[in-house]
Motif scaffolding. Structure first.
Motif, PDB file in Angstrom:
ATOM      1  N   PHE A 121      -9.848   8.636  -4.238  1.00  0.00           N
ATOM      2  CA  PHE A 121     -10.581   7.833  -5.219  1.00  0.00           C
ATOM      3  C   PHE A 121      -9.998   6.433  -5.367  1.00  0.00           C
ATOM      4  O   PHE A 121     -10.735   5.438  -5.410  1.00  0.00           O
ATOM      5  N   ILE A 122      -8.666   6.321  -5.450  1.00  0.00           N
ATOM      6  CA  ILE A 122      -8.076   5.010  -5.738  1.00  0.00           C
ATOM      7  C   ILE A 122      -7.813   4.176  -4.486  1.00  0.00           C
ATOM      8  O   ILE A 122      -7.637   2.959  -4.586  1.00  0.00           O
ATOM      9  N   ALA A 123      -7.796   4.786  -3.307  1.00  0.00           N
ATOM     10  CA  ALA A 123      -7.452   4.044  -2.091  1.00  0.00           C
ATOM     11  C   ALA A 123      -8.360   2.834  -1.855  1.00  0.00           C
ATOM     12  O   ALA A 123      -7.864   1.729  -1.585  1.00  0.00           O
ATOM     13  N   PRO A 124      -9.696   2.964  -1.942  1.00  0.00           N
ATOM     14  CA  PRO A 124     -10.537   1.773  -1.746  1.00  0.00           C
ATOM     15  C   PRO A 124     -10.283   0.698  -2.797  1.00  0.00           C
ATOM     16  O   PRO A 124     -10.348  -0.500  -2.496  1.00  0.00           O
ATOM     17  N   ALA A 125      -9.991   1.113  -4.024  1.00  0.00           N
ATOM     18  CA  ALA A 125      -9.732   0.150  -5.092  1.00  0.00           C
ATOM     19  C   ALA A 125      -8.455  -0.634  -4.829  1.00  0.00           C
ATOM     20  O   ALA A 125      -8.392  -1.851  -5.063  1.00  0.00           O
ATOM     21  N   LEU A 126      -7.428   0.043  -4.347  1.00  0.00           N
ATOM     22  CA  LEU A 126      -6.175  -0.644  -4.044  1.00  0.00           C
ATOM     23  C   LEU A 126      -6.353  -1.610  -2.881  1.00  0.00           C
ATOM     24  O   LEU A 126      -5.774  -2.704  -2.867  1.00  0.00           O
ATOM     25  N   LEU A 127      -7.158  -1.231  -1.907  1.00  0.00           N
ATOM     26  CA  LEU A 127      -7.432  -2.103  -0.767  1.00  0.00           C
ATOM     27  C   LEU A 127      -8.123  -3.387  -1.216  1.00  0.00           C
ATOM     28  O   LEU A 127      -7.724  -4.500  -0.845  1.00  0.00           O
ATOM     29  N   PRO A 151       0.805  -1.227   0.000  1.00  0.00           N
ATOM     30  CA  PRO A 151       0.000   0.000   0.000  1.00  0.00           C
ATOM     31  C   PRO A 151       0.831   1.266   0.000  1.00  0.00           C
ATOM     32  O   PRO A 151       0.475   2.247  -0.653  1.00  0.00           O
ATOM     33  N   VAL A 152       1.942   1.254   0.733  1.00  0.00           N
ATOM     34  CA  VAL A 152       2.792   2.444   0.758  1.00  0.00           C
ATOM     35  C   VAL A 152       3.343   2.729  -0.637  1.00  0.00           C
ATOM     36  O   VAL A 152       3.318   3.871  -1.116  1.00  0.00           O
ATOM     37  N   ALA A 153       3.817   1.673  -1.316  1.00  0.00           N
ATOM     38  CA  ALA A 153       4.375   1.858  -2.658  1.00  0.00           C
ATOM     39  C   ALA A 153       3.316   2.349  -3.634  1.00  0.00           C
ATOM     40  O   ALA A 153       3.540   3.307  -4.396  1.00  0.00           O
ATOM     41  N   TYR A 154       2.151   1.699  -3.631  1.00  0.00           N
ATOM     42  CA  TYR A 154       1.090   2.090  -4.558  1.00  0.00           C
ATOM     43  C   TYR A 154       0.564   3.492  -4.249  1.00  0.00           C
ATOM     44  O   TYR A 154       0.325   4.300  -5.155  1.00  0.00           O
ATOM     45  N   LEU A 155       0.361   3.778  -2.971  1.00  0.00           N
ATOM     46  CA  LEU A 155      -0.194   5.077  -2.616  1.00  0.00           C
ATOM     47  C   LEU A 155       0.772   6.210  -2.942  1.00  0.00           C
ATOM     48  O   LEU A 155       0.356   7.293  -3.357  1.00  0.00           O
ATOM     49  N   PHE A 156       2.063   5.960  -2.765  1.00  0.00           N
ATOM     50  CA  PHE A 156       3.036   6.978  -3.138  1.00  0.00           C
ATOM     51  C   PHE A 156       3.097   7.148  -4.652  1.00  0.00           C
ATOM     52  O   PHE A 156       3.102   8.269  -5.170  1.00  0.00           O
ATOM     53  N   ALA A 157       3.143   6.017  -5.366  1.00  0.00           N
ATOM     54  CA  ALA A 157       3.300   6.082  -6.821  1.00  0.00           C
ATOM     55  C   ALA A 157       2.063   6.641  -7.507  1.00  0.00           C
ATOM     56  O   ALA A 157       2.154   7.550  -8.341  1.00  0.00           O
ATOM     57  N   VAL A 162      -3.792   3.585   4.659  1.00  0.00           N
ATOM     58  CA  VAL A 162      -4.662   4.495   3.906  1.00  0.00           C
ATOM     59  C   VAL A 162      -5.141   5.641   4.797  1.00  0.00           C
ATOM     60  O   VAL A 162      -5.156   6.809   4.391  1.00  0.00           O
ATOM     61  N   ALA A 163      -5.526   5.304   6.021  1.00  0.00           N
ATOM     62  CA  ALA A 163      -6.002   6.332   6.947  1.00  0.00           C
ATOM     63  C   ALA A 163      -4.897   7.326   7.291  1.00  0.00           C
ATOM     64  O   ALA A 163      -5.149   8.531   7.430  1.00  0.00           O
ATOM     65  N   LEU A 164      -3.665   6.831   7.430  1.00  0.00           N
ATOM     66  CA  LEU A 164      -2.544   7.730   7.717  1.00  0.00           C
ATOM     67  C   LEU A 164      -2.313   8.716   6.575  1.00  0.00           C
ATOM     68  O   LEU A 164      -1.865   9.839   6.796  1.00  0.00           O
ATOM     69  N   PHE A 165      -2.635   8.289   5.362  1.00  0.00           N
ATOM     70  CA  PHE A 165      -2.517   9.175   4.205  1.00  0.00           C
ATOM     71  C   PHE A 165      -3.714  10.125   4.104  1.00  0.00           C
ATOM     72  O   PHE A 165      -3.761  10.962   3.207  1.00  0.00           O
ATOM     73  N   GLY A 166      -4.678   9.974   4.991  1.00  0.00           N
ATOM     74  CA  GLY A 166      -5.869  10.815   4.941  1.00  0.00           C
ATOM     75  C   GLY A 166      -6.778  10.493   3.778  1.00  0.00           C
ATOM     76  O   GLY A 166      -7.529  11.361   3.308  1.00  0.00           O
ATOM     77  N   ALA A 167      -6.737   9.245   3.317  1.00  0.00           N
ATOM     78  CA  ALA A 167      -7.484   8.870   2.119  1.00  0.00           C
ATOM     79  C   ALA A 167      -8.809   8.190   2.429  1.00  0.00           C
ATOM     80  O   ALA A 167      -9.428   7.613   1.532  1.00  0.00           O
ATOM     81  N   SER A 168      -9.250   8.236   3.677  1.00  0.00           N
ATOM     82  CA  SER A 168     -10.549   7.660   4.038  1.00  0.00           C
ATOM     83  C   SER A 168     -11.248   8.612   5.000  1.00  0.00           C
ATOM     84  O   SER A 168     -11.282   8.383   6.216  1.00  0.00           O
ATOM     85  N   PRO A 169     -11.827   9.689   4.480  1.00  0.00           N
ATOM     86  CA  PRO A 169     -12.383  10.727   5.351  1.00  0.00           C
ATOM     87  C   PRO A 169     -13.664  10.338   6.079  1.00  0.00           C
ATOM     88  O   PRO A 169     -14.016  10.950   7.083  1.00  0.00           O
TER      89      PRO A 169
END
Length: 284
Positions: A87-93, A56-62, A155-162
């Motif tokens: 938008f993409i965070a749930p899809a990657l999960l 997740p770290v690699a994908y979320l950064f890239a 994902v939550a640390l990235f603030g991607a799940s409000p």
């Protein structure tokens, strides 16, 4: 030993009789086998943890941080008014759970029937084929839940799940993984010889589902020629549910219900086929 020591010593443990042990196995056999599978997984536990964190770290950064800076600069309207990262965070999960299920329900099943034949030892005990299959499923489900929880934490640390309901996407990802994995488990149980079938599944089923399930862009932006892939994809149905929970993605309530029904129907059908295949291979 003194008299006092004799009177205070704990009574010796007595083993269960064969009848009692057999009765317990018949009742709790699936959990016994799940424990065995989890102990095997423990041997490569750090791999599971690193996969759950590193991917997740690699994908979320890239994709979510690197590419998102370009996408968000132009427009966010195409993604429902949210950032590309959200938008993409749930899809990657969901995609990570499906890919893990694809691995756990193919080669280990072949190993159980063909390579090391690890299913036949427990089957010589009172454990039934259904219990062995269910135990494998329980163990993989535990892995999916833990992996998805780690993924969601990142994902939550990235603030991607409000949304406060974002945590429920852990369950959605797990169900999506099972909805793809259980039918695949039944297929793996039917294979007598390894002729590269699993490699074909990964290349021509898993990868197209990952790419054409609205993972990186809305499904309705795809041509109709490939849009149907998303409609039958557990990744798309799980992703849409995850987006509803993660940031309040707006869709028709009936469509949300359809996502749930589709995933649960695949799980149910996969379990029926898997149970039938295990009984066929090992006997009742």
């Amino acid at each position: 030993m003194t008299k006092a020591e004799t009177t205070t010593a704990a009574p010796a443990l007595r083993a269960h009789s064969p009848e009692v042990s057999a009765a317990k196995a018949r009742k709790w056999g699936a959990f016994y086998y799940a424990e065995q599978v989890l102990r095997v997984m423990k041997g490569y536990g750090w791999t599971i943890v690193m996969y759950g964190v590193g991917q997740p770290v690699a994908y979320l950064f890239a994709m979510g941080v690197g590419l998102a800076t370009l996408v968000d600069t132009n427009s966010t309207s195409a993604f429902g008014g949210v950032s590309y990262l959200v938008f993409i965070a749930p899809a990657l999960l969901v995609s990570a759970a499906v890919m893990t299920a694809a691995n756990e329900f193919t080669f280990p099943v072949m190993d159980g029937f063909k390579w090391r034949r690890v299913y036949y030892g427990p089957h010589a005990s009172p454990l039934t084929p259904e219990q062995i299959a269910l135990g494998q499923i329980i163990a993989v489900t535990v892995r999916l839940v833990l992996q998805s929880a780690i993924y969601f934490a990142v994902v939550a640390l990235f603030g991607a799940s409000p949304s406060p309901w974002g945590w429920a996407s852990i369950l959605v990802a797990t169900v999506a993984g099972l909805s793809f994995g259980l039918p695949l488990m039944a297929y793996a149980g039917s294979i007598k010889e390894d002729k590269g079938q699993f490699a074909m599944v990964m290349r021509f089923i898993v990868m197209p589902l990952f790419l054409f399930s609205g993972t990186f862009f809305p499904l309705d932006t795809l041509p109709l020629a490939v849009r149907w892939i998303g409609w039958i994809s557990p990744i798309w149905h799980g992703t849409e549910l995850g987006r509803v929970l993660s940031y309040g993605y707006e869709e028709a309530p009936l469509l949300t219900i359809a996502h749930v029904v589709f995933l649960l129907a695949l799980c149910a059908a996969g379990w029926v086929l898997t149970k039938r295949q295990f009984v066929k291979r090992m006997g009742g």
